[in-house]
Design an enzyme around this catalytic site. Structure first.
Site, PDB file in Angstrom:
ATOM      1  CG  HIS A   1      -2.030  -1.033   1.110  1.00  0.00           C
ATOM      2  ND1 HIS A   1      -1.962  -2.258   1.734  1.00  0.00           N
ATOM      3  CD2 HIS A   1      -3.193  -1.031   0.415  1.00  0.00           C
ATOM      4  CE1 HIS A   1      -3.046  -2.951   1.456  1.00  0.00           C
ATOM      5  NE2 HIS A   1      -3.817  -2.236   0.650  1.00  0.00           N
TER       6      HIS A   1
ATOM      7  CG  HIS B   1      -2.167   0.140  -4.066  1.00  0.00           C
ATOM      8  ND1 HIS B   1      -2.902  -0.762  -4.787  1.00  0.00           N
ATOM      9  CD2 HIS B   1      -3.045   0.735  -3.191  1.00  0.00           C
ATOM     10  CE1 HIS B   1      -4.171  -0.739  -4.373  1.00  0.00           C
ATOM     11  NE2 HIS B   1      -4.271   0.166  -3.408  1.00  0.00           N
TER      12      HIS B   1
ATOM     13  CG  HIS C   1      -7.104   4.615  -2.613  1.00  0.00           C
ATOM     14  ND1 HIS C   1      -6.205   4.674  -3.651  1.00  0.00           N
ATOM     15  CD2 HIS C   1      -7.084   3.328  -2.174  1.00  0.00           C
ATOM     16  CE1 HIS C   1      -5.675   3.477  -3.843  1.00  0.00           C
ATOM     17  NE2 HIS C   1      -6.194   2.637  -2.962  1.00  0.00           N
TER      18      HIS C   1
ATOM     19  CG  ASP D   1      -8.552  -0.315  -3.382  1.00  0.00           C
ATOM     20  OD1 ASP D   1      -7.313  -0.233  -3.479  1.00  0.00           O
ATOM     21  OD2 ASP D   1      -9.134  -0.403  -2.283  1.00  0.00           O
TER      22      ASP D   1
END
Length: 875
Positions: free
Chosen positions: A619, A623, A659, A770
């Site tokens: 993450h 990503h 995000h 995602d």
């Protein structure tokens, strides 16, 4: 589905906005109680006990970038909890103990008598526990024998014996024992066949009645036998009632000739009443405190009581009345002491725990329900930002008192709670006691809907909760349906209940205010700690980095393969990833459409990249880039750009890049269990809220303000869409909302002009991007799976080392052989249906579905090999 955004509806709404006086007048005249109640319900949330950390949501499956996993336990608060502000005031680390009702098993009905008021109003009109002491002079009693002149020896003997009897009872303070002693003395004085002794009682409304302490007892009866029965008589009815109300004695020779005599007792018992001597018992002020009655004189003419019997009886009762009054005062003082102890118990319960509003409200509701014997208790917390709404609601049923050691098994539907009475009490700042809400004419909404939940409410008691200064209502406590302890029937609340609830409200106000202040300070400290941590780790991009990026030529989308759903960042350098981001903004015309300064865009992209932690395996910035690229491909290659407006495209691109900002390599469950300060700021979707806050911080930083060209309305709309899009990456929220989206598309009911449908689509697109790593070519997918496994295993090691718990299989490096089978489950449960739906919405999105299906076949074969022992996990 009704089109809520048709041009006609929009024109009507605009007209109403321009004519607010008419709108207000129309609503006041035509709005039903259900409409008003729904307005309140949407602006309040129920407070429910937090789920213990051991039962918090499970971690997400492979390749999910959200920080929650879709499971039945994934939500910290029940569905009934509707938050206006997602920032939860309750620290997530505080447990939710039982309300802890007082150890003394006592009910409010025990105090339903004219005790001194618990609270009184001072000179300024405020409620207080203090009062001026009242002293009443005790008049001197004259002669009780009623005779002057020379006394004979017989009279002296009678007087001496009378004084001996009075002396014998003068030290008694127990009313029951005193009444039995009086009975024995009366029998010695006048020798009747049966005796009764009634005491005057008053309820909390000052209505007088008579209650027997001795009834129809005979000579030789013991204390237990004498006090075994209790009969209540109405005031001023019958012989006893007449004597009590007039204060005059009655000497009746033939009871059946007196119209006030009730012969029903004789018919039941078979006893024949002939003569009656009934006298009042008075205190030192001449007030009747009781009535003594003797029946059927044993000796004498015609079995009637003589004038001397009446004199002896009266003389003895004159002294006995004073002694009895003293005993009653002592009994009252004992009862008041118990009442004060109840209030002290409540104060102790409230003030021993002031770190969590949820815990305080649960103790308040539990204690009040247990003591007041009501069916339900609701505590409304006032909204500081609005005069006509409540920020939160806590509701407890009487049945839940048996479940105080565990979280409630059912949620509370805020739409079923009646807010009207609480709002009335909040505005008037006065208590409200309704005997029967269906018959109360002050509130017209009580008869609007007979089948509504309010029809289950009969009696209601509502009182305001004030702050420490008593000049502001910070909440309202509402009780419904007082239950009779003996018959379990519903009865009305009386003045005694009002006094207790007003007294409770004083302590509750102090407890709630102190808890709110503590939570405010704790949230501020947590936010400061997080801010300092972020500032120490991150920084905005430097001017030199920005200038270097600004002058660098940006490659085309084709050369960077940004239009391909099979895109991979593995061959790109860090500099090329920033150039790829710039290219996506350029090709979507965002710079031109929103007058972005190119310098600001370059600095913003570099700052976003810098605010991703490099020590996080998966993450991280890359990503985020992959998520943004998938959104870009959906808009361009998937042809969704034609259906979304420019603001939506801008919001989605910013949301995909931001995000997972400042992701720590751990999920929400770990944040909650490790007592991290972030857990104190948000009650659900913890990391997602943090990601959005980081996004806001960067957007508002000097040099990074890429939204400065938007109007105020556009700016607010865009930020709201960004927030919803980032929160949508929490798989727990995705699981809640996806069924509605799937049904709309399956039944061809998706309406592009419907704002709610578009919001659903944006949320689904965020999740699809995602988790898009699951759609990549197998070599890329397998390599990404290794990065995800590395991050998850590191969290599992931390859980063992720091939290001393055994990690779930997904986080357990010792269970790496289960990764292929878990990947298959993840694809089946999360991915396939989503990509099938998007492909059905636009056939140009089908490459995502095809890639996902191919990878499922690869993972399935690998899972079978693992079962055969041919491979171990990803190897």
């Amino acid at each position: 589905m009704e089109d809520r955004c048709s041009p006609e509806n929009e024109r009507m709404e605009a007209w109403l906005d321009d004519h607010l006086e008419f709108t207000h007048s129309y609503f006041v005249k035509k709005a039903s109680r259900e409409m008003v109640n729904a307005w309140f319900a949407e602006r309040a949330h129920t407070i429910q006990p937090s789920v213990p950390k051991e039962n918090s949501s499970q971690q997400r499956t492979h390749h999910s970038s959200s920080d929650h996993c879709p499971s039945s336990n994934s939500t910290i608060l029940p569905s009934a909890l509707t938050l206006l502000d997602n920032r939860c005031p309750s620290p997530a680390t505080v447990p939710s103990p039982a309300p802890g009702t007082p150890t003394r098993k006592i009910s409010a009905s025990e105090f339903d008598r004219p005790l001194r008021p618990i609270v009184v109003k001072d000179s300024e009109g405020s409620l207080t526990f203090l009062r001026d002491s009242e002293r009443e002079p005790v008049p001197l009693c004259g002669s009780v024998m009623g005779e002057d002149g020379d006394g004979s020896g017989r009279r002296l003997d009678r007087c001496t014996r009378l004084l001996e009897l009075v002396k014998e009872v003068s030290s008694h303070l127990d009313v029951t024992a005193l009444c039995h002693k009086i009975f024995l003395h009366i029998n010695e004085l006048i020798t009747a066949d049966r005796y009764s002794l009634f005491l005057v009682g008053e309820d909390s409304s000052n209505r007088k009645f008579l209650v027997s302490r001795l009834f129809d007892v005979a000579e030789g009866s013991t204390l237990e036998e004498s006090s075994s029965s209790c009969i209540r008589l109405e005031w001023n009815k019958g012989i006893v009632g007449h004597v009590a109300s007039t204060g005059q004695p009655l000497n009746i020779k033939n009871a059946y000739e007196d119209p006030r005599f009730n012969a029903e007792v004789d018919l039941i018992t078979g006893y024949k009443t002939q003569s009656i001597l009934c006298l009042p018992i008075k205190n030192h002020r001449g007030e009747v405190v009781g009535v003594a009655q003797a029946i059927n004189k044993k000796c004498g003419e015609d079995g009637a009581f003589t004038e001397q019997d009446e004199k002896d009886f009266s003389a003895y009762l004159a002294f006995s009345g004073i002694v009895l009054h003293n005993a009653q005062l002592y009994e009252t003082s004992q009862l008041e002491n118990r009442r004060n102890q109840v209030l002290l118990d409540l104060a102790r319960l409230i003030f021993e725990e002031q770190q969590c509003l949820e815990v305080v409200l649960r103790k308040i509701a539990g204690t009040i329900l247990s003591f007041m014997q009501a069916q339900a208790c609701t505590v409304f917390i006032a909204d500081d930002d609005s005069m006509n709404s409540f920020s939160s609601v806590f509701h407890m049923e009487h049945e839940e008192l048996a479940e105080v050691l565990e979280a409630p098994k059912r949620g509370c539907d805020v739409s079923q709670i009646n807010y009207m009475y609480a709002q009335y009490v909040k505005n008037t700042m006065q208590p409200l006691n309704i005997t029967d809400v269906t018959k109360d004419q002050r509130f017209p909404w009580t008869c609007e809907s007979a089948d509504h939940s309010s029809s289950r409410i009969k009696s209601l008691l509502c009182t305001p909760i004030r702050n420490g200064k008593k000049d502001k209502v910070i909440g309202v406590c509402q009780l419904v349906n007082k239950t009779d302890e003996a018959s379990s029937s519903i009865k009305s609340f009386n003045r005694n209940d009002e006094q207790f609830l007003e007294a409770f409200a004083i302590f509750c106000g102090l407890g709630i205010q102190n808890t709110q202040m503590y939570e405010t300070v704790e949230r501020a400290m947590a936010k400061q700690e997080v801010t300092l941590e972020v500032l120490s780790y991150h920084a905005s991009a430097t001017e030199e980095e920005t200038r270097e990026l600004q002058v660098t030529t940006v490659p085309s989308a084709q050369s960077l393969r940004l239009l391909d759903f099979s895109f991979s960042d593995f061959d790109l350098s860090d500099a090329e990833t920033t150039l790829a981001t710039i290219r996506m903004f350029v090709d979507l015309n965002l710079i031109q459409n929103f007058q972005m300064k190119y310098t600001n865009l370059c600095q913003w992209v570099l700052s976003v990249r810098k605010n991703y932690r490099k020590n996080v395996a998966y993450h991280n910035w890359r990503h985020a880039l992959n998520t943004a690229q998938c959104m870009f491909a959906l808009l361009k290659s998937g042809c969704l750009q034609n259906y979304l407006n420019d603001l939506e495209i801008l919001a989605l691109m910013i949301a995909t890049l931001c995000h997972d900002l400042d992701h720590r390599g751990v999920n929400n469950s770990y944040i909650q269990r490790s007592d991290h300060p972030l857990a104190q700021l948000y009650c659900h979707s913890t990391m997602e809220h943090h990601h959005f806050d980081q996004c806001l911080m960067i957007l508002n930083s000097p040099g990074n303000q890429i939204l400065s060209g938007l109007s105020l309305a556009e700016y607010k709309t865009t930020l709201k869409m960004i927030e919803k899009a980032i929160l949508a990456t929490d798989l727990a929220l995705y699981m809640k909302r996806r069924e509605e989206f799937f049904e709309l598309t399956k039944n061809n009911q998706f309406v592009w002009e419907d704002d709610h449908h578009r919001d659903l689509l944006r949320s689904m697109l965020m999740t699809a991007c995602d988790i898009s790593a699951i759609t990549k070519p197998w070599p890329v997918q397998k390599r990404i799976a290794e990065l995800v496994a590395t991050e998850f295993f590191e969290q599992g090691d931390k859980e063992r080392r720091e939290l001393n718990i055994e990690p779930i299989d997904l986080m357990n490096r010792e269970k790496r052989d289960k990764i292929p089978s878990m990947q298959v489950s993840f694809i089946d449960a999360i991915c396939i249906q989503l990509y099938e739906t998007l492909a059905g919405l636009s056939e140009h999105c089908s490459p995502l579905l095809e890639g996902c299906q191919k990878n499922r076949q690869h993972w399935k074969r690998l899972a079978e090999d693992c079962e055969k022992g041919l491979v171990n996990g990803l190897v």
